[in-house]
Design an enzyme around this catalytic site. Structure first.
Site, PDB file in Angstrom:
ATOM      1  N   LYS A 126       0.864  -1.186   0.000  1.00 16.61           N
ATOM      2  CA  LYS A 126       0.000   0.000   0.000  1.00 16.61           C
ATOM      3  C   LYS A 126       0.888   1.219   0.000  1.00 16.61           C
ATOM      4  O   LYS A 126       2.045   1.159   0.411  1.00 16.61           O
ATOM      5  CB  LYS A 126      -0.885   0.027   1.257  1.00 16.61           C
ATOM      6  N   ASP A 166      -6.858   4.082  -4.575  1.00 15.43           N
ATOM      7  CA  ASP A 166      -7.588   3.886  -3.318  1.00 15.43           C
ATOM      8  C   ASP A 166      -8.286   5.241  -3.127  1.00 15.43           C
ATOM      9  O   ASP A 166      -8.475   5.976  -4.102  1.00 15.43           O
ATOM     10  CB  ASP A 166      -6.627   3.527  -2.167  1.00 15.43           C
TER      11      ASP A 166
HETATM   12  O1  2IT Z   1      -8.082  -1.711  -1.002  1.00 14.64           O
HETATM   13  C1  2IT Z   1      -7.899  -2.229  -2.117  1.00 14.64           C
HETATM   14  O2  2IT Z   1      -7.953  -3.451  -2.290  1.00 14.64           O
HETATM   15  C2  2IT Z   1      -7.620  -1.333  -3.247  1.00 14.64           C
HETATM   16  N1  2IT Z   1      -7.554  -0.135  -3.023  1.00 14.64           N
HETATM   17  C3  2IT Z   1      -7.370  -1.892  -4.610  1.00 14.64           C
HETATM   18  C4  2IT Z   1      -5.937  -2.188  -4.809  1.00 14.64           C
HETATM   19  C5  2IT Z   1      -5.565  -2.636  -6.201  1.00 14.64           C
HETATM   20  O3  2IT Z   1      -4.370  -2.929  -6.377  1.00 14.64           O
HETATM   21  O4  2IT Z   1      -6.408  -2.690  -7.093  1.00 14.64           O
END
Ligand code: 2IT
Length: 450
Positions: A126, A166
């Site tokens: 993240k 996100d």
């Molecule tokens: O919280 C999540 O799973 C997302 N923000 C998506 C992350 C992604 O790599 O598509």
């Protein structure tokens, strides 16, 4: 509690007391792993859990950008490459004023288990920034994204780490970030980011995937209860990308979202968000002003309750918190329990505080489903976007949707089976944690200790 688990948890609480969201998610996951840890003494010997709660790598960088008046600003950026045991690091970027290490790490830890649950080869990561996108012009957002990517690009790649969106990061931001990556690298590696536009390697159904996936998961829960989605009334918080996907899929399947809440209060539309026109209006309203949902009530002549959330309303069958972490605390959980609703389906990442979650789980008459399973369709379709980029093809919407649907069925079935295996009954919260953990644990044990 198992002594080893207890010592790992105590260590995290001591070292990272100031990262309260991270401590919260570690506590939530570890406490439900107890039967697995008891059954696998070799995990303690290999210190597996202490390795799992520590990111493999995390970095902070400075992001400078110039506003439209010529004034310069300094923000902080992060990327946390939490666990790469089962695939390249994968997870979104969050741009929001309140972002700090505790939020990035909580999301990265959750992402590790969620990505494992998808059944696809993606590790957990993240990132984000404390940049506040509210009220910024396109040009300001572009300059910020270019500067952010200039700091990040050498640490990511289609086989290394694949960011996505996100909160605060949507199609526009992904476009600017990708443009800068391409400019700096001089190669067309579109698998480096997901959530892209269709003209440069995006996947059909990715914008809808989280919401659609949540409703597909809900269908599995209903099936398990010999119940049906037709005619069901749903209350959600949030009407962002995810809420919108829920509304759309619910409508297609004959259910309806009759309540939704925003930062300014909640809407009650007894007919539900039941037309394409209403769905499009929600997109339009959010783009104009993401802080107010009241205009929907004015336009369609329905009730708006200012300053309140819709938890506790009785004329619904299902609650789906789809806004932000810790939206539902004990106060809201008590209202939810008193409302007589049977299904509490988390959608936003960690929308429930631990005490509230445990309270709802202990009620017995409410089925609780955890966000890391329910919202996994988003990142799942991101992984399908990566597959399409690797083979330089794009699949039809039907093909992606069908894969998403079977992924959500599998996630539900695997979670239920994991809980069953340890004698926990139909405990979807523990089951998701266990099923997500088992694959990562197995890969880590197989790869040696580092
Ligand atoms: O919280 C999540 O799973 C997302 N923000 C998506 C992350 C992604 O790599 O598509």
């Amino acid at each position: 509690m198992n002594k080893y688990l207890e010592s790992v948890l105590a260590g995290v609480k001591e070292k990272y007391a100031y990262q309260k969201e991270f401590v919260q998610t570690v506590e939530e996951v570890l406490t439900s792993l107890e039967p697995v840890i008891n059954a696998h003494p070799e995990y303690e010997q290999a210190d597996l859990l202490n390795r799992m709660v520590e990111p493999e790598r995390m970095f902070t960088f400075r992001v400078n950008w110039c506003d439209d008046n010529g004034k310069w600003h300094t923000n902080r950026g992060w990327r946390c490459q939490f666990n790469g045991a089962i695939g390249p690091y994968k997870g979104g970027l969050r741009f929001q004023k309140n972002v700090y290490e505790g939020i990035i790490k909580f999301l990265g830890f959750e992402q590790t288990f969620k990505n494992s649950l998808t059944g696809l080869p993606i590790g957990g990561a993240k990132g984000g920034s404390d940049f506040d996108p509210a009220g910024k012009s396109d040009a300001e957002v572009m300059r910020f994204c270019q500067s952010f990517m200039t700091a990040l690009y050498r640490y990511i790649g289609p086989d290394i780490d694949v960011p996505a969106g996100d909160m605060g990061v949507g199609g526009r931001e992904i476009g600017y970030l990708f443009g800068q990556y391409r400019r700096l690298k001089g190669t067309f590696e579109n698998g480096v980011l997901t959530g892209k536009g269709m003209s440069y390697g995006g996947s059909l159904i990715r914008p809808e995937a989280t919401g659609y996936g949540a409703v597909y998961y809900l269908q599995e829960v209903l099936k398990h209860e010999n119940d049906d989605i037709k005619g069901k009334r749903i209350a959600i918080s949030g009407y962002g990308n995810v809420g919108w996907g829920i509304m759309k899929k619910a409508m297609q399947l004959g259910a309806k979202v009759t309540y939704f809440a925003g930062p300014d209060g909640y809407i009650h539309d007894p007919d539900g968000v039941n037309t394409e026109e209403k769905l499009n209006y929600i997109l339009e309203m959010r783009e104009k002003d993401p802080m107010h949902c009241k205009p929907y009530a004015d336009k369609y002549g329905v009730e708006f309750v200012p300053g309140e959330k819709c938890w506790g309303v009785k004329d619904v069958d299902i609650y789906m918190p789809a806004a932000v972490q810790n939206d539902v605390t004990m106060k809201e959980a008590e209202k939810i329990a008193a409302s007589g609703v049977k299904y509490y389906i988390e959608v936003a990442n960690m929308p429930t505080t631990n005490d509230a979650l445990n309270f709802l789980r202990s009620k017995g008459d409410i089925i609780v489903a955890p966000s890391k399973a329910v919202n996994a369709g988003g990142v799942g379709v991101s992984a399908l976007e990566m597959s399409q980029n690797s083979e330089r093809l794009s699949w039809t919407a039907e093909e992606v949707d069908e894969k998403l649907h079977s992924m959500m069925k599998n996630i539900h079935a695997n979670s239920a089976a994991a809980a069953e295996k340890y004698g926990l009954g139909y405990d979807l919260v523990a089951g998701a944690n266990i099923a997500g953990f088992e694959k990562v644990a197995d890969a880590m044990m197989a790869q040696g200790i580092f």
